[in-house]
Enzyme design. Structure first.
Site, PDB file in Angstrom:
ATOM      1  N   LEU A  17      -9.727  -8.615   2.165  1.00 10.27           N
ATOM      2  CA  LEU A  17     -10.781  -8.321   0.614  1.00 10.27           C
ATOM      3  C   LEU A  17      -9.256  -9.928   0.377  1.00 10.27           C
ATOM      4  O   LEU A  17     -10.147 -10.650  -0.438  1.00 10.27           O
ATOM      5  CB  LEU A  17      -9.772  -6.915  -0.106  1.00 10.27           C
ATOM      6  CG  LEU A  17     -11.020  -5.967   0.010  1.00 10.27           C
ATOM      7  CD1 LEU A  17      -9.536  -5.133  -0.993  1.00 10.27           C
ATOM      8  CD2 LEU A  17     -12.025  -6.172  -0.704  1.00 10.27           C
ATOM      9  N   LYS A  19      -5.889 -12.310   1.896  1.00 12.66           N
ATOM     10  CA  LYS A  19      -4.515 -11.772   2.168  1.00 12.66           C
ATOM     11  C   LYS A  19      -3.435 -13.232   1.771  1.00 12.66           C
ATOM     12  O   LYS A  19      -3.413 -13.969   1.040  1.00 12.66           O
ATOM     13  CB  LYS A  19      -5.328 -13.222   4.066  1.00 12.66           C
ATOM     14  CG  LYS A  19      -4.700 -14.565   3.249  1.00 12.66           C
ATOM     15  CD  LYS A  19      -5.594 -15.165   5.155  1.00 12.66           C
ATOM     16  CE  LYS A  19      -5.950 -16.854   4.428  1.00 12.66           C
ATOM     17  NZ  LYS A  19      -6.576 -16.587   3.558  1.00 12.66           N
ATOM     18  N   GLY A  20      -2.378 -12.457   1.933  1.00 13.78           N
ATOM     19  CA  GLY A  20      -0.897 -12.820   1.289  1.00 13.78           C
ATOM     20  C   GLY A  20       0.276 -13.459   2.294  1.00 13.78           C
ATOM     21  O   GLY A  20      -0.384 -13.202   3.764  1.00 13.78           O
ATOM     22  N   PHE A  22       2.918 -11.433   2.672  1.00 14.61           N
ATOM     23  CA  PHE A  22       3.229 -10.656   3.874  1.00 14.61           C
ATOM     24  C   PHE A  22       2.321  -9.476   4.707  1.00 14.61           C
ATOM     25  O   PHE A  22       2.404  -8.947   5.412  1.00 14.61           O
ATOM     26  CB  PHE A  22       4.110  -9.777   3.048  1.00 14.61           C
ATOM     27  CG  PHE A  22       5.034 -10.535   2.179  1.00 14.61           C
ATOM     28  CD1 PHE A  22       5.032 -10.811   1.052  1.00 14.61           C
ATOM     29  CD2 PHE A  22       6.530 -10.917   2.740  1.00 14.61           C
ATOM     30  CE1 PHE A  22       6.166 -11.129   0.103  1.00 14.61           C
ATOM     31  CE2 PHE A  22       6.850 -11.676   1.915  1.00 14.61           C
ATOM     32  CZ  PHE A  22       7.033 -11.756   0.596  1.00 14.61           C
ATOM     33  N   ARG A  24      -2.571  -8.304   4.731  1.00 14.65           N
ATOM     34  CA  ARG A  24      -3.639  -8.667   3.914  1.00 14.65           C
ATOM     35  C   ARG A  24      -3.884  -7.562   3.526  1.00 14.65           C
ATOM     36  O   ARG A  24      -3.192  -6.440   3.317  1.00 14.65           O
ATOM     37  CB  ARG A  24      -4.557  -9.289   5.485  1.00 14.65           C
ATOM     38  CG  ARG A  24      -4.576 -10.064   6.386  1.00 14.65           C
ATOM     39  CD  ARG A  24      -5.288  -9.942   6.999  1.00 14.65           C
ATOM     40  NE  ARG A  24      -5.981 -11.421   8.038  1.00 14.65           N
ATOM     41  CZ  ARG A  24      -6.644 -13.081   7.301  1.00 14.65           C
ATOM     42  NH1 ARG A  24      -7.652 -12.147   6.990  1.00 14.65           N
ATOM     43  NH2 ARG A  24      -6.692 -13.426   8.494  1.00 14.65           N
ATOM     44  N   VAL A  25      -4.680  -7.715   3.103  1.00 16.73           N
ATOM     45  CA  VAL A  25      -5.609  -6.396   2.080  1.00 16.73           C
ATOM     46  C   VAL A  25      -6.973  -6.287   2.902  1.00 16.73           C
ATOM     47  O   VAL A  25      -8.021  -6.983   2.822  1.00 16.73           O
ATOM     48  CB  VAL A  25      -5.446  -6.882   0.325  1.00 16.73           C
ATOM     49  CG1 VAL A  25      -5.851  -5.577  -0.286  1.00 16.73           C
ATOM     50  CG2 VAL A  25      -4.606  -7.148   0.113  1.00 16.73           C
ATOM     51  N   LYS A  40      -3.413  -2.300   1.741  1.00 13.09           N
ATOM     52  CA  LYS A  40      -2.810  -3.502   1.879  1.00 13.09           C
ATOM     53  C   LYS A  40      -1.216  -2.973   2.794  1.00 13.09           C
ATOM     54  O   LYS A  40      -0.803  -2.581   2.628  1.00 13.09           O
ATOM     55  CB  LYS A  40      -1.256  -3.342   0.850  1.00 13.09           C
ATOM     56  CG  LYS A  40      -1.005  -5.252   0.635  1.00 13.09           C
ATOM     57  CD  LYS A  40       0.127  -4.906  -0.783  1.00 13.09           C
ATOM     58  CE  LYS A  40      -0.926  -6.012  -1.777  1.00 13.09           C
ATOM     59  NZ  LYS A  40      -0.174  -6.269  -3.119  1.00 13.09           N
ATOM     60  N   ASP A 134       5.872  -8.991 -13.964  1.00 12.03           N
ATOM     61  CA  ASP A 134       5.957 -10.658 -13.362  1.00 12.03           C
ATOM     62  C   ASP A 134       3.883 -10.268 -13.169  1.00 12.03           C
ATOM     63  O   ASP A 134       3.545 -10.632 -12.060  1.00 12.03           O
ATOM     64  CB  ASP A 134       6.195 -10.433 -11.706  1.00 12.03           C
ATOM     65  CG  ASP A 134       5.044 -11.134 -10.972  1.00 12.03           C
ATOM     66  OD1 ASP A 134       5.454 -11.007  -9.559  1.00 12.03           O
ATOM     67  OD2 ASP A 134       5.562 -12.193 -11.718  1.00 12.03           O
TER      68      ASP A 134
END
Ligand SMILES: COc1ccc(/C=N/Nc2[nH]nc(C)c2C(=O)Nc2cccc(NC(C)=O)c2)cc1
Length: 277
Positions: A17, A19-20, A22, A24-25, A40, A134
């Site tokens: 879906l 990537k981040g 830390f 991926r999702v 995640k 946040d």
């Protein structure tokens, strides 16, 4: 302990879906129930490297304990040698940020509906002594009906469409945060003002070339309303009552929900039929 011990073998993994920083999702499906979730994946080496054990644990404890229609559910988690897996609610519509950028800005009905949903979610969080979620458009997801879901864990998943004010953006920080003074629930009220402005104009109010300039604009409350797109006086009135330097003078969440602009424009069911996702 009745908690089911999950493992990767319980899931069929689908498309990524996003990537981040830390990990991926992925879209995933629980094998027995066929229930669709978002998985995640966070790499343990990244957790070591960025020293975020406590943040991760705290965020997971908070997220697991929250049950609200506008907060993305964390159903559970598991880990193997090198990764931690979070079993998250799947929101079909994806990031509200994408919809915002696609349409340039939202209609007053869409914006008011999302501000009302966020206010309800924040009232619930404050009721459980959870503050400062946040909240940024990247952390807001839409379900298949267009209902808003706060999806933040303290580190958002950077979506593929790179945001120019990527990571570390000051845009959403309240003055007391920027000045690193202690903050309380009222920072969330400030963020609602920032988001309301961004939903209606397409960009956050104190955007600037450098973080230093954003910093200065926030502390000065250097707020101005462009002539286009045309935004109602009531909307500007709500924004002006939230983007106030003194936290104690910001409109309370209850007052936001009773504000004429919200009462007039927000869809009580929290879904925006007019949003094409
Ligand atoms: C690229 O187009 C997409 C369209 C829709 C989605 C849906 N994501 N839905 C999710 N449900 N629960 C979670 C957690 C997520 C999620 O993290 N989504 C996600 C992650 C990273 C980037 C994006 N990007 C966008 C455009 O939505 C979405 C994801 C990607």
């Amino acid at each position: 302990n009745t908690e089911k011990q999950w493992s990767l073998a319980d899931f069929e993994i689908g498309r990524p879906l996003g990537k981040g920083k830390f990990g991926r999702v992925y879209l995933a499906r629980e094998a027995k129930s066929k229930y669709i979730v978002a998985l995640k994946v966070i790499f343990k080496e990244q957790i070591e490297k960025y020293k975020i054990h406590h943040q991760l644990r705290r965020e997971m404890e908070i997220q697991t304990s929250l049950r609200h229609p506008n907060i993305l559910r964390l159903f559970g988690w598991f880990h193997d040698n090198e990764r931690i897996f979070l079993i998250l609610e799947y929101a079909h519509g994806g990031e509200l940020y994408g919809v915002l950028k696609q349409n340039g800005h939202l209609t007053e009905q869409q914006a008011a509906t999302y501000i009302a949903s966020l206010s309800q979610a924040l009232a619930y969080c404050h009721g459980k002594c959870v503050i400062h979620r946040d909240i940024k458009p990247e952390n807001l997801l839409l379900d298949h009906e267009g209902r808003l879901k706060i999806a933040d864990f303290g580190w958002s998943v950077q979506s593929s469409n790179k945001r120019k004010t990527m990571c570390g953006t000051l845009d959403y920080l309240a003055p007391e945060m920027v000045e690193n003074r202690d903050h309380d629930y009222a920072v969330d009220n400030w963020t609602l003002g920032i988001l309301c402005y961004e939903f209606l104009y397409g960009n956050p109010p104190f955007e600037a070339e450098s973080q230093k300039d954003t910093f200065k604009r926030i502390l000065k409350i250097d707020l101005s309303f462009p002539l286009t797109p045309n935004v109602s006086e009531e909307a500007k009135n709500l924004i002006s009552q939230l983007l106030v330097k003194d936290p104690s003078k910001r409109l309370s969440i209850e007052k936001i929900m009773q504000h004429p602009w919200i009462v007039k424009n927000a869809d009580p069911k929290g879904v925006c039929a007019s949003i094409d996702i």
